[in-house]
Structure formats: C-alpha cells, structure tokens
Design a protein around this motif. Sequence first.
Motif, mmCIF file in Angstrom:
data_model
loop_
_atom_site.group_PDB
_atom_site.id
_atom_site.type_symbol
_atom_site.label_atom_id
_atom_site.label_comp_id
_atom_site.label_asym_id
_atom_site.label_seq_id
_atom_site.Cartn_x
_atom_site.Cartn_y
_atom_site.Cartn_z
ATOM 1 N N SER A 179 0.844 -1.208 0.000
ATOM 2 C CA SER A 179 0.000 0.000 0.000
ATOM 3 C C SER A 179 0.874 1.250 0.000
ATOM 4 C CB SER A 179 -0.899 0.046 1.244
ATOM 5 O OG SER A 179 -1.650 -1.123 1.328
ATOM 6 N N ILE A 180 1.987 1.191 0.752
ATOM 7 C CA ILE A 180 2.898 2.352 0.792
ATOM 8 C C ILE A 180 3.479 2.589 -0.610
ATOM 9 C CG2 ILE A 180 5.010 3.301 1.808
ATOM 10 C CD1 ILE A 180 4.463 1.673 4.332
ATOM 11 N N ARG A 181 3.819 1.491 -1.305
ATOM 12 C CA ARG A 181 4.382 1.620 -2.658
ATOM 13 C C ARG A 181 3.413 2.367 -3.587
ATOM 14 N NH1 ARG A 181 8.286 -0.936 -6.057
ATOM 15 N NH2 ARG A 181 7.662 -0.719 -8.216
ATOM 16 N N GLN A 182 2.121 2.034 -3.462
ATOM 17 C CA GLN A 182 1.129 2.691 -4.333
ATOM 18 C C GLN A 182 1.135 4.201 -4.127
ATOM 19 O OE1 GLN A 182 -2.696 0.887 -3.844
ATOM 20 N NE2 GLN A 182 -2.226 -0.734 -5.310
ATOM 21 N N ILE A 183 1.213 4.608 -2.865
ATOM 22 C CA ILE A 183 1.231 6.056 -2.574
ATOM 23 C C ILE A 183 2.480 6.679 -3.182
ATOM 24 C CG2 ILE A 183 1.344 7.814 -0.746
ATOM 25 C CD1 ILE A 183 -0.002 5.760 1.131
ATOM 26 N N LEU A 184 3.625 6.008 -2.972
ATOM 27 C CA LEU A 184 4.906 6.580 -3.394
ATOM 28 C C LEU A 184 5.039 6.718 -4.908
ATOM 29 C CD1 LEU A 184 7.242 4.848 -0.806
ATOM 30 C CD2 LEU A 184 7.070 7.309 -1.189
ATOM 31 N N LEU A 185 4.502 5.753 -5.650
ATOM 32 C CA LEU A 185 4.726 5.774 -7.101
ATOM 33 C C LEU A 185 3.586 6.413 -7.888
ATOM 34 C CD1 LEU A 185 6.546 2.385 -7.832
ATOM 35 C CD2 LEU A 185 7.456 4.546 -7.035
ATOM 36 N N ASP A 186 2.485 6.720 -7.217
ATOM 37 C CA ASP A 186 1.320 7.273 -7.910
ATOM 38 C C ASP A 186 1.649 8.645 -8.502
ATOM 39 O OD1 ASP A 186 -1.124 8.249 -8.718
ATOM 40 O OD2 ASP A 186 -2.202 7.361 -7.017
ATOM 41 N N SER A 187 1.563 8.756 -9.834
ATOM 42 C CA SER A 187 1.952 10.016 -10.494
ATOM 43 C C SER A 187 0.984 11.154 -10.149
ATOM 44 C CB SER A 187 2.051 9.822 -12.001
ATOM 45 O OG SER A 187 0.840 9.322 -12.492
ATOM 46 N N ARG A 188 -0.175 10.828 -9.539
ATOM 47 C CA ARG A 188 -1.110 11.906 -9.141
ATOM 48 C C ARG A 188 -0.672 12.576 -7.840
ATOM 49 N NH1 ARG A 188 -6.194 8.128 -9.207
ATOM 50 N NH2 ARG A 188 -4.561 6.989 -8.134
ATOM 51 N N ASN A 189 0.239 11.915 -7.117
ATOM 52 C CA ASN A 189 0.647 12.453 -5.804
ATOM 53 C C ASN A 189 1.743 13.511 -5.925
ATOM 54 O OD1 ASN A 189 -1.188 11.030 -4.351
ATOM 55 N ND2 ASN A 189 0.187 9.332 -3.844
#
Length: 209
Positions: A45-55
């Motif tokens: 789940s942390i990976r999704q936050i880190l790599l999400d280009s919308r963030n």
Amino acid sequence: MFITFEGIEGCGKTTQTKRLGKRLQDQGIRHLITREPGGSVIGASIRQILLDSRNIDLVPLAELFLYAADRAQHIDETIRPALDQGDWVICDRFIDATVAYQGTARRQDIAFIKLLNKKAINGILPEITFLCDCPVETGLARAMKRNKELAQEDQDRFEQEALDFHRKVRQGYLDLAKEYSNRFVIIDATLTENEMEQEIFKTLEPLLP
Ligand code: TMP
C-alpha cells in the motif's frame, strides 16, 4: 546471505534479481526475492502512494518517512524471518536508494537519512550490494521501452523527473560505492543481460555453500 541490487531507472537490476533467483534455484539454494518499496503486505500500500503520479503534492519529508516506514515493516515482516531460517534474500533496492534518491537527488539531510536507515534495518545490513551502473540516457531509454511493452501509458513519479535528477541519483550511488567499497560491487549495465548475469554470478560463486 543478504544481497541487494541498486541503480538508476532502467539499469536492468530487476531482470538481474530474477536471473540470480533462477541461478540459486538451479543450485538448490532456498531464497527469497523481494523489493523496496513494497516487499510486505503493508508495504504494497505504501508503494502505491509513493509511485502514484497523481501524488504531486507529496512533500520530500513525507516521502522520506514513507520509505523508512516501508523498510521497517519489510525488515520485520519479510527479510528477518527469511534470513533467520537460513534463506538467501535478494532485494531489489534497499537503504542506498534512500541516500541516492532522497539524499543526493532531493537534497535532504544525508546524515538524518542514514540514521533513519539504521533505525529501520535494526542491525540487518546487506553483505553484497550490486550497483548496476549506466549513463542515465541508456537507463531512461530502457525504462521507456519497458513501459511501452507493458502498454503502460503513464510514467511513475520518479520516471517523470528531469534528466538532471537521475544524474544526481547516479552520482549518489557512485559516491556510496566508494564509501562502502567493502560491500559494493559495480556492474557495468551497458553490457548485455547475459554478460551482467555472468559478472554477478562470478562474484557470488565463491560464496555458494
Ligand atoms: P522500482 O521498483 O522501479 O525500482 O521503483 C521504485 C522507485 O522508488 C524508484 O524510482 C526509486 C524510488 N525509491 C526511492 O526514491 N527511495 C528509496 O528508498 C527506494 C527504495 C526507492
């Protein structure tokens, strides 16, 4: 045995991680292949936050803490149990990535990052770190080709960074290889995948049980 792979985007380290896994399997060596970020259930789940280009609003300090959180969880949930039962662990990115990306490239305090790393790993250090090194132009061209092949329209947050950012990451890694020359092995990532695999295995052969 704990082995890590590092390098800039598109350096070929993920392929080499898998190839090494296959070699170890052929030798009958029990092993675990894992990665950071995302090598644990919570880490995914942390990976999704880190790599999400919308963030795009993720501030550098929050990014740093997320990597540290991912690592602490990864060590406890995944890496330590595997090492305790005698398995080899091969990890695609680890502590050095945080120094190179968040430290050298994002200009956060490297002494603080090293302290965070020390806390997160709780005494577990890689014995060998393979740095797959190539010019950023070579790496990024490969990363883009891979995205196309995977029909991935989007680049992740890091792939979108400017060339200069990736040059700093590369330099950060080369500086670390000098500082920790006892565990770093530099692999020329302009070689073919087969040649790189051979170089890596040559280093490890004397260490096989
Ligand atoms: P990868 O799975 O393609 O290597 O993607 C992970 C991304 O996360 C990559 O762009 C590098 C970045 N990263 C950091 O910035 N700091 C870290 O500590 C780690 C482990 C990865």
